[in-house]
Enzyme design. Structure first.
Site, PDB file in Angstrom:
ATOM      1  CE  LYS A  53      -3.523  -2.443  -0.485  1.00 21.93           C
ATOM      2  NZ  LYS A  53      -3.895  -3.390   0.505  1.00 21.93           N
TER       3      LYS A  53
HETATM    4  C1  LIG Z   1      -9.806  -2.915  -1.114  1.00 20.69           C
HETATM    5  C2  LIG Z   1      -9.173  -3.677   0.014  1.00 20.69           C
HETATM    6  N1  LIG Z   1      -9.905  -3.977   1.102  1.00 20.69           N
HETATM    7  C3  LIG Z   1      -9.386  -4.637   2.141  1.00 20.69           C
HETATM    8  C4  LIG Z   1      -8.068  -5.050   2.153  1.00 20.69           C
HETATM    9  C5  LIG Z   1      -7.563  -5.811   3.327  1.00 20.69           C
HETATM   10  O1  LIG Z   1      -6.422  -5.268   3.859  1.00 20.69           O
HETATM   11  P1  LIG Z   1      -5.345  -6.175   4.628  1.00 20.69           P
HETATM   12  O2  LIG Z   1      -4.686  -7.041   3.618  1.00 20.69           O
HETATM   13  O3  LIG Z   1      -4.448  -5.176   5.249  1.00 20.69           O
HETATM   14  O4  LIG Z   1      -6.100  -6.973   5.637  1.00 20.69           O
HETATM   15  C6  LIG Z   1      -7.254  -4.757   1.043  1.00 20.69           C
HETATM   16  C7  LIG Z   1      -5.828  -5.112   0.941  1.00 20.69           C
HETATM   17  O5  LIG Z   1      -5.200  -5.987   1.024  1.00 20.69           O
HETATM   18  C8  LIG Z   1      -7.826  -4.070  -0.059  1.00 20.69           C
HETATM   19  O6  LIG Z   1      -7.090  -3.789  -1.134  1.00 20.69           O
END
Ligand SMILES: Cc1ncc(COP(=O)(O)O)c(C=O)c1O
Length: 426
Positions: free
Chosen positions: A206
Site C-alpha cells: 500500500k
Molecule cells: C480494497 C481492500 N480492502 C481490504 C483489504 C484488506 O487489507 P489487509 O490485507 O491489510 O487486511 C485490502 C488489501 O489488502 C484491499 O485492497
C-alpha cells in the site's frame, strides 16, 4: 528506428524492459523505508513499551492520521481487514442482516461481514469505473440491509454521492474502504471522510505500510466509541473497572507498527504525488493509442494510483485481454488481465467454508439459504475481459514509464496491424 520495432518478445524478439528491472508492487513502500522509521523504532525499543496501551507511538500515529484526514477520530488496528471489522463491529448488525458491497475487491472487505454473521450482498459494478453501480445497489436493498461498503478501487475515487443519497433515503450506514486509496479525492473531498466510516490498510504493497496494519476513521462520536472498544476486547480503558462491554477481538496495533506508520505518514504526500505524476506521464503517452483508455477523472477528483488500470478495446485489436497481457508480460511489463474473480466465486463463499460444517451465515442464520448464482453481477464477471491492470510504484522513474509506454505501443501496434491484415493473431 525505435528500440521496440521488430518482433514481439513472445515470438523471440527482445523485451522492451529487462526482466526484473522494474520495482514490483510489493516494493511500493519498501522503497521508502529508511532512517526515519529506524529512529522511531529505536525509541520504542529503548522505551521498553511495545504495547499500544503502554506506549505512545500508536496514539500519536492515530492523532496524526486523524489530522491529515481532517476528522476527530482514528483508531489503529492490525490490518485493513481488522480496520473494516472495527467498522462492521461498530455498526453492530444482527446475524443475518445484509451489507451491500462490490464483488470486485480484496477478500478483506468481505471477511468482516462474515465474521459478524451478517450476509454480504453483492451489487454489480459500473463498467466505466469498476466501482459499485448505485442503480444496482438500490435494487439489492431489502428491509434487512444495514450498510453499504464502497470500495475506492485501485486508488481512483468511486463517486460517493449517489451512494450517500441512497443511504440517506433508506437509513443505511456507508463505510468507505480506502485500503487502495490514500489521499484520493472525490470532488475535492478526501475519500474516507465522506461516508460514516473510512478504513485503510497498511499492508506491504500500500501507499504507506508498516508490514501489516489498519486505520479506521470517523467523525461520529458514538461510532468512534464502539470502534475503539471493538479494537480492544470491548474493554473501556478510561475507567478503573476491568470489564468487557461486548464481544470483540483483540486487534491492537503494536508500538512497533505505530512507529513505522508514523514515519511513513510523513512521506505519504510525496509518495502519492510521485505515483500521480508518473501516471499522468503514461496517460499522456497513451493519448494516441485509442485501443487503450486510461481512467478519466471528474473535476476535483484525484486518483492515488495504487495500480494503473486501463479499458481495452479488444474488438479493435481482435484479441482477448489474456492474450494481450501475456504479450505484455513477455515484454517485461507488469501487466495482467483483470483484477480478482468476483468474490462470490471464491471457495470460502461458494463452498461455504466458514464455521465448522455449519455454512453460517449462508444457511442456518436466516430462514432461506443465501445463494449467489452465476451471472449475479454481469459487469463484474466480464471485467477481466475488458481491462488490463499495470502494477504501479512511486519508485518508477520517467525512464521506466517511457519503457512501459513503449511496450504497450509495441504490442498494440502489432495486433492492430495483424487485425488490419486479417492475419491470425495469437
Ligand atoms: C480494497 C481492500 N480492502 C481490504 C483489504 C484488506 O487489507 P489487509 O490485507 O491489510 O487486511 C485490502 C488489501 O489488502 C484491499 O485492497
Amino acid at each position: 528506428m525505435e528500440a521496440w520495432e521488430g518482433r514481439l518478445a513472445k515470438d523471440g524478439g527482445t523485451p522492451v524492459i529487462e526482466p526484473g528491472s522494474l520495482p514490483t508492487v510489493s516494493d511500493a513502500s519498501g522503497r521508502t523505508f529508511g532512517e526515519e522509521e529506524l529512529a522511531e523504532l529505536t525509541e520504542v525499543i529503548r522505551s521498553g513499551r511495545l504495547g499500544r496501551n503502554e506506549g505512545t507511538k500508536v496514539k500519536v500515529f492515530e492523532q496524526a492520521f486523524a489530522r491529515r484526514w481532517g476528522v476527530p477520530h482514528a483508531t489503529a488496528s492490525t490490518s485493513g481487514t481488522a480496520a473494516l471489522h472495527l467498522a462492521i463491529g461498530a455498526i453492530n448488525p444482527d446475524p443475518g442482516d445484509e451489507i451491500i458491497t462490490t464483488p470486485i475487491t480484496d477478500f478483506g472487505t468481505i471477511i468482516p461481514i462474515l465474521m459478524q454473521n451478517a450476509v454480504p450482498v453483492f451489487a454489480d459494478i459500473d463498467p466505466e469505473t469498476w466501482c459499485l453501480d448505485p442503480a444496482s445497489v438500490e435494487q439489492r436493498i431489502t428491509e434487512r440491509t444495514r450498510a453499504i461498503i464502497l470500495v475506492h478501487l485501485f486508488g481512483r475515487p468511486a463517486d460517493p454521492d449517489p451512494i450517500l443519497d441512497i443511504a440517506r433515503r433508506y437509513g443505511l450506514r456507508v463505510i468507505e474502504d480506502c485500503s487502495q486509496a490514500f489521499l484520493t479525492e472525490s470532488k475535492g473531498r478526501l475519500v474516507g471522510t465522506i461516508g460514516d466510516i473510512g478504513c485503510f490498510s497498511f499492508q506491504q504493497s500500500k501507499h504507506m505500510s508498516c508490514g501489516d496494519g489498519g486505520m479506521t476513521i470517523t467523525k461520529d462520536e458514538e461510532l468512534a466509541w464502539r470502534i475503539r472498544l471493538f479494537q480492544d476486547k470491548g474493554w473501556p480503558r478510561e475507567g478503573n473497572l476491568r470489564t468487557h462491554l461486548f464481544l470483540s477481538p483483540n486487534y491492537r496495533m503494536t508500538e512497533l507498527q505505530g512507529a513505522v506508520g508514523l514515519a511513513q505518514l510523513k512521506k505519504l504526500d510525496d509518495v502519492v504525488r510521485r505515483r500521480e505524476e508518473r501516471a499522468r506521464q503514461l496517460t499522456l503517452a497513451l493519448s494516441d493509442v485509442p485501443e487503450l483508455r486510461p481512467i478519466r477523472l471528474g473535476p476535483g477528483d484525484r486518483a492515488s494510483y495504487w495500480l494503473y488500470p486501463m479499458h481495452v478495446d479488444t474488438e479493435s485489436l481482435g484479441i482477448s485481454t489474456k492474450v494481450l497481457a501475456y504479450a505484455l508480460q513477455q515484454e517485461g511489463l507488469p501487466a495482467r488481465a483483470g483484477y480478482v474473480e468476483p468474490m462470490y466465486k471464491v471457495p470460502a463463499i461458494r463452498d461455504r467454508h466458514t464455521y465448522g460444517r455449519s455454512g453460517y451465515p449462508f444457511v442456518g442464520v436466516r430462514k432461506e439459504e443465501i445463494i449467489y448464482p452465476d451471472g449475479l453481477c454481469p459487469h463484474a464477471e466480464a471485467m477481466a475481459e475488458r481491462m488490463i491492470l499495470l502494477a504501479w510504484n512511486e519508485g518508477f522513474t520517467e525512464e521506466h514509464v517511457r519503457a512501459i509506454a513503449s511496450g504497450l505501443k509495441k504490442v498494440v501496434t502489432y495486433y492492430r496491424q495483424q487485425k488490419h491484415q486479417g492475419g491470425a493473431a495469437g
